[in-house]
Motif scaffolding. Structure first.
Motif, mmCIF file in Angstrom:
data_model
loop_
_atom_site.group_PDB
_atom_site.id
_atom_site.type_symbol
_atom_site.label_atom_id
_atom_site.label_comp_id
_atom_site.label_asym_id
_atom_site.label_seq_id
_atom_site.Cartn_x
_atom_site.Cartn_y
_atom_site.Cartn_z
ATOM 1 N N ASP A 16 0.814 -1.219 0.000
ATOM 2 C CA ASP A 16 0.000 0.000 0.000
ATOM 3 C C ASP A 16 0.850 1.272 0.000
ATOM 4 N N GLY A 17 2.151 1.106 -0.114
ATOM 5 C CA GLY A 17 3.014 2.276 -0.212
ATOM 6 C C GLY A 17 3.280 2.979 1.098
ATOM 7 N N SER A 18 2.765 2.424 2.203
ATOM 8 C CA SER A 18 2.916 3.146 3.479
ATOM 9 C C SER A 18 4.371 3.252 3.919
ATOM 10 N N GLY A 19 5.216 2.338 3.434
ATOM 11 C CA GLY A 19 6.630 2.383 3.802
ATOM 12 C C GLY A 19 7.361 3.580 3.229
ATOM 13 N N TYR A 20 6.730 4.291 2.307
ATOM 14 C CA TYR A 20 7.379 5.432 1.669
ATOM 15 C C TYR A 20 6.838 6.762 2.150
ATOM 16 N N LYS A 21 5.929 6.710 3.142
ATOM 17 C CA LYS A 21 5.325 7.957 3.627
ATOM 18 C C LYS A 21 5.914 8.313 4.985
ATOM 19 N N PHE A 22 6.212 9.582 5.185
ATOM 20 C CA PHE A 22 6.621 10.055 6.500
ATOM 21 C C PHE A 22 5.397 10.095 7.401
ATOM 22 N N PRO A 23 5.435 9.694 8.671
ATOM 23 C CA PRO A 23 6.635 9.329 9.435
ATOM 24 C C PRO A 23 7.009 7.841 9.352
ATOM 25 N N TRP A 27 10.818 4.318 10.228
ATOM 26 C CA TRP A 27 10.996 2.879 10.462
ATOM 27 C C TRP A 27 11.482 2.171 9.191
ATOM 28 N N SER A 28 10.818 2.451 8.078
ATOM 29 C CA SER A 28 11.092 1.628 6.886
ATOM 30 C C SER A 28 12.483 1.885 6.322
ATOM 31 N N PHE A 29 13.010 3.088 6.434
ATOM 32 C CA PHE A 29 14.358 3.342 5.905
ATOM 33 C C PHE A 29 15.420 2.541 6.676
ATOM 34 N N SER A 30 15.092 2.123 7.895
ATOM 35 C CA SER A 30 16.012 1.280 8.669
ATOM 36 C C SER A 30 15.636 -0.199 8.595
ATOM 37 N N ASN A 31 14.608 -0.512 7.826
ATOM 38 C CA ASN A 31 14.114 -1.893 7.769
ATOM 39 C C ASN A 31 13.650 -2.275 6.367
ATOM 40 N N PHE A 32 14.369 -1.796 5.368
ATOM 41 C CA PHE A 32 13.899 -2.008 4.008
ATOM 42 C C PHE A 32 13.761 -3.473 3.652
ATOM 43 N N ARG A 33 14.612 -4.314 4.215
ATOM 44 C CA ARG A 33 14.578 -5.736 3.867
ATOM 45 C C ARG A 33 13.293 -6.400 4.328
ATOM 46 N N GLN A 34 12.578 -5.753 5.260
ATOM 47 C CA GLN A 34 11.297 -6.310 5.670
ATOM 48 C C GLN A 34 10.201 -6.014 4.657
ATOM 49 N N LEU A 35 10.491 -5.148 3.690
ATOM 50 C CA LEU A 35 9.468 -4.777 2.711
ATOM 51 C C LEU A 35 9.651 -5.468 1.363
ATOM 52 N N GLU A 107 23.941 -1.551 15.141
ATOM 53 C CA GLU A 107 24.028 -2.846 14.478
ATOM 54 C C GLU A 107 22.905 -3.036 13.459
ATOM 55 N N GLY A 108 22.365 -1.953 12.936
ATOM 56 C CA GLY A 108 21.343 -2.042 11.892
ATOM 57 C C GLY A 108 21.846 -1.471 10.589
ATOM 58 N N GLN A 109 21.027 -1.623 9.561
ATOM 59 C CA GLN A 109 21.371 -1.053 8.255
ATOM 60 C C GLN A 109 20.272 -0.087 7.831
ATOM 61 N N HIS A 110 20.664 0.962 7.142
ATOM 62 C CA HIS A 110 19.745 2.006 6.687
ATOM 63 C C HIS A 110 19.900 2.118 5.172
ATOM 64 N N ILE A 111 18.809 2.434 4.508
ATOM 65 C CA ILE A 111 18.934 2.606 3.056
ATOM 66 C C ILE A 111 19.726 3.873 2.769
ATOM 67 N N SER A 369 15.773 10.573 7.544
ATOM 68 C CA SER A 369 14.480 10.318 6.902
ATOM 69 C C SER A 369 13.681 11.621 6.870
ATOM 70 N N HIS A 370 14.291 12.626 6.243
ATOM 71 C CA HIS A 370 13.623 13.920 6.079
ATOM 72 C C HIS A 370 12.317 13.708 5.309
ATOM 73 N N PRO A 371 11.247 14.369 5.725
ATOM 74 C CA PRO A 371 9.966 14.156 5.030
ATOM 75 C C PRO A 371 10.016 14.506 3.544
ATOM 76 N N MET A 372 10.864 15.451 3.153
ATOM 77 C CA MET A 372 10.941 15.847 1.743
ATOM 78 C C MET A 372 12.129 15.125 1.098
ATOM 79 N N PRO A 373 11.911 14.553 -0.085
ATOM 80 C CA PRO A 373 13.014 13.807 -0.685
ATOM 81 C C PRO A 373 14.199 14.677 -1.092
ATOM 82 N N ASN A 374 13.931 15.810 -1.713
ATOM 83 C CA ASN A 374 15.008 16.574 -2.336
ATOM 84 C C ASN A 374 15.963 17.156 -1.298
#
Lengths: 395, 395
Positions: A16-23, A27-35, A107-111, A369-374
């Protein structure tokens, strides 16, 4: 995403794309492999190369004036203002500052988003230096399948420096930009029901049309990195996960495996799919600062580092497109400040960065994980902060 | 899956189920993270605990007579006959044999299938030993959502030993068996178009109906492990990935991170989703052999190891269902041989195993991709091979 199971209003799903929405991105930028599916970049199995610690408590108070503002801000305030998930600062090879927030742990990974590109650019430049890639050859020599695409008559050098003429928009704020077709093809973004478009990164690459001429101004288009990724796979016969492990990850004494997001046939997302530990990003930056040497070894040729650090053609850098980067240039998929410190940087949307300041002997690795991409949304609070910190450390 | 991109007839995709068909499994079992979402089990960031090497060249020739046969087979022949992807043998804590095949490399991870369950059973037994779980309490005390399912009035002990009365078939050769509904719910298997069933492991667990009574014979049903997983998450407040890292992975000095496959809301597949390096599986086995001690620490209480090693109620083990396991029993999700060496084992379909022979001071870790899921297809070539090797090493 916390709870067993997480409550319905806290669930973060790929579909549903929720992993790409702030806030949720915190979470998702530190857990991309779960998606989505991923592939390993092995650190090998030896002991990590030490990063000595010499933490300082005077850095949070370092102040600077954000671009376009009058009021000073401190380093500590900038950490929050930039929605920082983690930052490590090395000075003369020692950790002088380290802080985490959000869902990131040491001990985590971030995108790393487009910081990924600088790894591909570095690998590409290494292969050129070794004679395994001819920078003047056309892409179609290595990947005949791209002959009829815009990449067919672009040279490896033009791709490395993103001086290609492509019909491809990178405007993240435009839902019709080609960047979204590209990422949907690669499975980075969910697809609408009944989706009939390209199924993989490489299928998408073959659809890219020429617009203008190659060899003109630098034009930042992620698709160049994926074309380079295909070239590198063909030139080496290795997957990028294996190549990055063999050439860099296992030799740098990384603490952690990294991973790439992959499309449905296992192609790594060269434009933005590398996920890694923050201190490992700092190790890579420190290797660059040391002319390619780290952990007692020459990891990449000094000539490659020097070629990156001296930057690309400044006159080819379209200043109007990058108002926060006056006087910068682009080379081998690195951003080069050409400032008084000779700083250069790997940069990714939402605030990911590796920043190398040779004069100050400083390396900064940052995930956010700034809310704005640019990045123009966080550059005003980060680029002057980096310079202020550098000057403070040089005192 | 090789090539850039792989040719169409070599592509292995999750969606079409090709990753679950032999011979594609020889690749996919070593690359599960490329097919579905996963979560990290961190090794921490210290140096790995050494596994000293004392390789022997006399083991390939060790021979044994496969169950039900007259003609002897050698250890080396059994390696191939079992479609082995990798095997490590420790004797007195030293690697005496190590061999890889298929797509597995020392620095890779392989799916352990139901070997996973023994990790959950061990964690569960640790929590019981610490008083954090009451083995006589009903599951619904910890997970009220399961009150109306078959698990509602099952005790933790009954779940740990799989002595629950459940309407749930584990017959891998029956396409209508509940194991397939379970794994489809968790996203382990692709779903048919228009799928309307449970979306997560935990949604599926709530649909499981009682059949017969709890506390009767051992009945091997994967769903018990996922119920235990939910209980453990509730009792600890941690994800299983974090818990396994904190309690075992980071303390054992593992060489590599492991990972779990997860469902769409991040629940680990307790029944079979752990992927790990082969030598790390051997480290875990060696820790069990040493009464819970390894790497200079007591990792799990000796009483927990002893409770596992002495086995469950032999009279509750329905011999007819396990013709290759005469006299065995089941305890805390481990398989216990009750043989002259006191051997016990973690076992997963297609030939995954950790086999601990206390008398011979031997530990075997094995990954495989046998075309047939059920272990009776490989037990005839592996269980007598393990005993023959044990006796050879004891000479």
């Amino acid at each position: 995403m916390e709870g067993s199971p997480p409550p319905a209003d806290k669930v973060i799903r790929f579909a549903d794309g929720s992993g790409y929405k702030f806030p949720q991105t915190r979470w998702s930028f530190s857990n991309f492999r779960q998606l989505i599916p991923t592939t390993q970049v092995s650190r090998g199995m030896g002991a990590p190369a030490p990063l000595p610690r010499a933490l300082r408590n005077d850095l949070d108070a370092v102040s600077f004036v954000p671009l376009g503002k009058d009021t000073p801000m401190t380093w500590a305030q900038a950490f929050d203002a930039n929605y920082t998930d983690g930052v490590v600062v090395l000075h003369k090879g020692r950790i002088v500052y380290e802080r985490y927030a959000g869902a990131l742990r040491p001990e985590g990974q971030h995108i790393s988003m487009s910081v990924t590109k600088s790894f591909f650019g570095t690998l590409g430049a290494m292969l050129v230096a070794e004679g395994k890639l001819d920078e003047n050859a056309q892409v179609s020599r290595y990947v005949p399948e791209l002959k009829d695409s815009a990449f067919g008559d672009a040279t490896i050098r033009q791709v490395l420096d993103m001086r290609t003429g492509l019909k491809y928009s990178e405007n993240y704020l435009d839902p019709n930009a080609e960047i979204w077709q590209h990422t949907r093809a690669g499975g980075v973004l969910p697809r609408p029901p009944g989706y009939q478009g390209p199924q993989t990164f490489y299928e998408f690459l073959q659809t890219v049309k020429k617009e203008g001429e190659h060899g003109g101004s630098f034009a930042y288009k992620t698709v160049n990195s994926d074309a380079l990724g295909w070239v590198i796979r063909r030139a080496t016969g290795q997957s990028i996960g294996q190549l990055l492990s063999d050439r860099i990850w296992s030799r740098l004494g990384m603490e952690q495996d990294a991973y790439f997001t992959v499309d449905s046939v296992g192609n790594e997302f060269a434009g933005g799919g590398l996920n890694a530990g923050l201190r490992d990003m700092a190790r890579f930056g420190e290797m660059m600062r040391n002319q390619g040497k780290f952990n007692g070894q020459q990891i990449i040729p000094a000539s490659v580092v020097q070629d990156i650090a001296k930057g690309g053609d400044k006159s080819a850098f379209p200043q109007a497109s990058f108002p926060t980067l006056p006087g910068w240039s682009y080379r081998n998929m690195w951003w080069v400040s050409n400032n008084e410190h000779g700083a250069y940087s790997a940069r990714g949307i939402h605030g990911q960065a590796i920043y190398i300041d040779p004069k100050a002997e400083m390396v900064i690795a940052r995930f956010a994980s700034h809310p704005m991409p640019n990045n123009p949304f966080n550059d005003p609070n980060s680029l002057p902060a980096y310079m202020a910190l550098a000057k403070h450390l040089m005192k």
